[in-house]
Design a protein around this motif. Structure first.
Motif, PDB file in Angstrom:
ATOM      1  N   ASP A 125     -27.819  48.687   5.534  1.00 47.15           N
ATOM      2  CA  ASP A 125     -28.146  49.344   4.768  1.00 47.15           C
ATOM      3  C   ASP A 125     -29.347  48.209   3.359  1.00 47.15           C
ATOM      4  O   ASP A 125     -29.142  47.606   3.466  1.00 47.15           O
ATOM      5  CB  ASP A 125     -27.636  49.834   3.378  1.00 47.15           C
ATOM      6  CG  ASP A 125     -28.226  51.711   3.083  1.00 47.15           C
ATOM      7  OD1 ASP A 125     -29.262  51.745   3.908  1.00 47.15           O
ATOM      8  OD2 ASP A 125     -27.659  51.972   1.781  1.00 47.15           O
ATOM      9  N   ASP A 128     -32.099  48.747  -0.261  1.00 39.90           N
ATOM     10  CA  ASP A 128     -31.967  49.379  -1.856  1.00 39.90           C
ATOM     11  C   ASP A 128     -33.101  48.694  -1.650  1.00 39.90           C
ATOM     12  O   ASP A 128     -33.207  47.666  -2.126  1.00 39.90           O
ATOM     13  CB  ASP A 128     -31.116  48.704  -2.629  1.00 39.90           C
ATOM     14  CG  ASP A 128     -30.630  49.422  -4.066  1.00 39.90           C
ATOM     15  OD1 ASP A 128     -31.806  49.415  -4.326  1.00 39.90           O
ATOM     16  OD2 ASP A 128     -30.306  49.007  -4.627  1.00 39.90           O
ATOM     17  N   ASN A 155     -33.785  47.883  -5.659  1.00 40.61           N
ATOM     18  CA  ASN A 155     -33.435  46.130  -6.706  1.00 40.61           C
ATOM     19  C   ASN A 155     -33.324  45.293  -5.158  1.00 40.61           C
ATOM     20  O   ASN A 155     -33.295  43.793  -5.463  1.00 40.61           O
ATOM     21  CB  ASN A 155     -31.908  46.048  -6.453  1.00 40.61           C
ATOM     22  CG  ASN A 155     -31.216  47.268  -7.628  1.00 40.61           C
ATOM     23  OD1 ASN A 155     -32.543  47.185  -8.398  1.00 40.61           O
ATOM     24  ND2 ASN A 155     -30.554  47.983  -6.975  1.00 40.61           N
ATOM     25  N   LYS A 197     -31.756  44.536  -2.288  1.00 47.31           N
ATOM     26  CA  LYS A 197     -31.250  43.699  -2.096  1.00 47.31           C
ATOM     27  C   LYS A 197     -30.817  44.708   0.263  1.00 47.31           C
ATOM     28  O   LYS A 197     -31.080  46.260   0.388  1.00 47.31           O
ATOM     29  CB  LYS A 197     -29.727  44.149  -2.637  1.00 47.31           C
ATOM     30  CG  LYS A 197     -29.591  43.873  -3.616  1.00 47.31           C
ATOM     31  CD  LYS A 197     -29.404  42.526  -4.077  1.00 47.31           C
ATOM     32  CE  LYS A 197     -29.653  42.332  -5.983  1.00 47.31           C
ATOM     33  NZ  LYS A 197     -28.557  40.936  -5.693  1.00 47.31           N
ATOM     34  N   ALA A 198     -29.757  43.775   0.550  1.00 45.04           N
ATOM     35  CA  ALA A 198     -29.575  44.042   1.659  1.00 45.04           C
ATOM     36  C   ALA A 198     -28.093  43.998   1.407  1.00 45.04           C
ATOM     37  O   ALA A 198     -27.234  43.846   1.072  1.00 45.04           O
ATOM     38  CB  ALA A 198     -30.213  43.594   2.741  1.00 45.04           C
ATOM     39  N   THR A 199     -27.534  45.937   2.406  1.00 46.05           N
ATOM     40  CA  THR A 199     -26.461  45.498   2.527  1.00 46.05           C
ATOM     41  C   THR A 199     -25.376  44.783   3.941  1.00 46.05           C
ATOM     42  O   THR A 199     -26.164  45.474   5.268  1.00 46.05           O
ATOM     43  CB  THR A 199     -25.096  46.991   2.390  1.00 46.05           C
ATOM     44  OG1 THR A 199     -25.604  46.918   1.123  1.00 46.05           O
ATOM     45  CG2 THR A 199     -23.925  47.139   2.687  1.00 46.05           C
ATOM     46  N   ASN A 202     -18.242  44.456   4.089  1.00 47.21           N
ATOM     47  CA  ASN A 202     -19.853  44.623   4.123  1.00 47.21           C
ATOM     48  C   ASN A 202     -19.779  43.815   2.440  1.00 47.21           C
ATOM     49  O   ASN A 202     -18.873  43.493   1.387  1.00 47.21           O
ATOM     50  CB  ASN A 202     -20.115  45.854   3.794  1.00 47.21           C
ATOM     51  CG  ASN A 202     -20.245  46.570   5.337  1.00 47.21           C
ATOM     52  OD1 ASN A 202     -20.104  45.756   6.013  1.00 47.21           O
ATOM     53  ND2 ASN A 202     -20.235  47.724   5.580  1.00 47.21           N
ATOM     54  N   GLU A 224     -23.047  42.583  -0.497  1.00 48.67           N
ATOM     55  CA  GLU A 224     -25.004  42.433  -0.081  1.00 48.67           C
ATOM     56  C   GLU A 224     -25.140  41.618  -0.925  1.00 48.67           C
ATOM     57  O   GLU A 224     -24.326  40.297  -1.685  1.00 48.67           O
ATOM     58  CB  GLU A 224     -25.253  43.637  -1.719  1.00 48.67           C
ATOM     59  CG  GLU A 224     -26.051  44.283  -2.042  1.00 48.67           C
ATOM     60  CD  GLU A 224     -26.047  45.376  -3.205  1.00 48.67           C
ATOM     61  OE1 GLU A 224     -26.033  46.837  -2.538  1.00 48.67           O
ATOM     62  OE2 GLU A 224     -26.036  45.326  -4.329  1.00 48.67           O
ATOM     63  N   ASP A 244     -29.502  39.234  -1.649  1.00 43.87           N
ATOM     64  CA  ASP A 244     -31.079  39.686  -2.159  1.00 43.87           C
ATOM     65  C   ASP A 244     -31.361  39.728  -0.817  1.00 43.87           C
ATOM     66  O   ASP A 244     -31.822  38.485   0.431  1.00 43.87           O
ATOM     67  CB  ASP A 244     -31.628  38.413  -2.461  1.00 43.87           C
ATOM     68  CG  ASP A 244     -31.591  38.386  -4.180  1.00 43.87           C
ATOM     69  OD1 ASP A 244     -31.160  39.836  -4.407  1.00 43.87           O
ATOM     70  OD2 ASP A 244     -30.575  37.659  -5.229  1.00 43.87           O
TER      71      ASP A 244
END
Length: 60
Positions: free
Chosen positions: A29, A31, A34, A36-38, A48, A50, A52
């Motif tokens: 995912d 975001d 922010n 950010k990547a999950t 999983n 999170e 940057d």
């Protein structure tokens, strides 16, 4: 990696070679707000976490 490229990779049905700290990861995912990547490690998919988006690298 920039945010738009991470989103493109996430939406692509063919997995790309994305690297985080010298290991291949899968983007779950993004975001936008922010930046950010999950993600999870390809070989260890149980966790999983999170990061940057800018910390991700695409293997060429």
């Amino acid at each position: 990696m920039n945010l738009m490229r991470a989103k493109d990779i996430k939406e692509d049905p063919n997995m790309r070679n994305v690297i985080y700290k010298d290991e291949y990861v899968y983007i779950e995912d993004i975001d936008d707000e922010n930046q950010k990547a999950t993600i999870h490690y390809v070989k260890r998919s149980e966790t999983n976490f999170e990061v940057d988006v800018q910390e991700l690298k695409e293997e060429e």
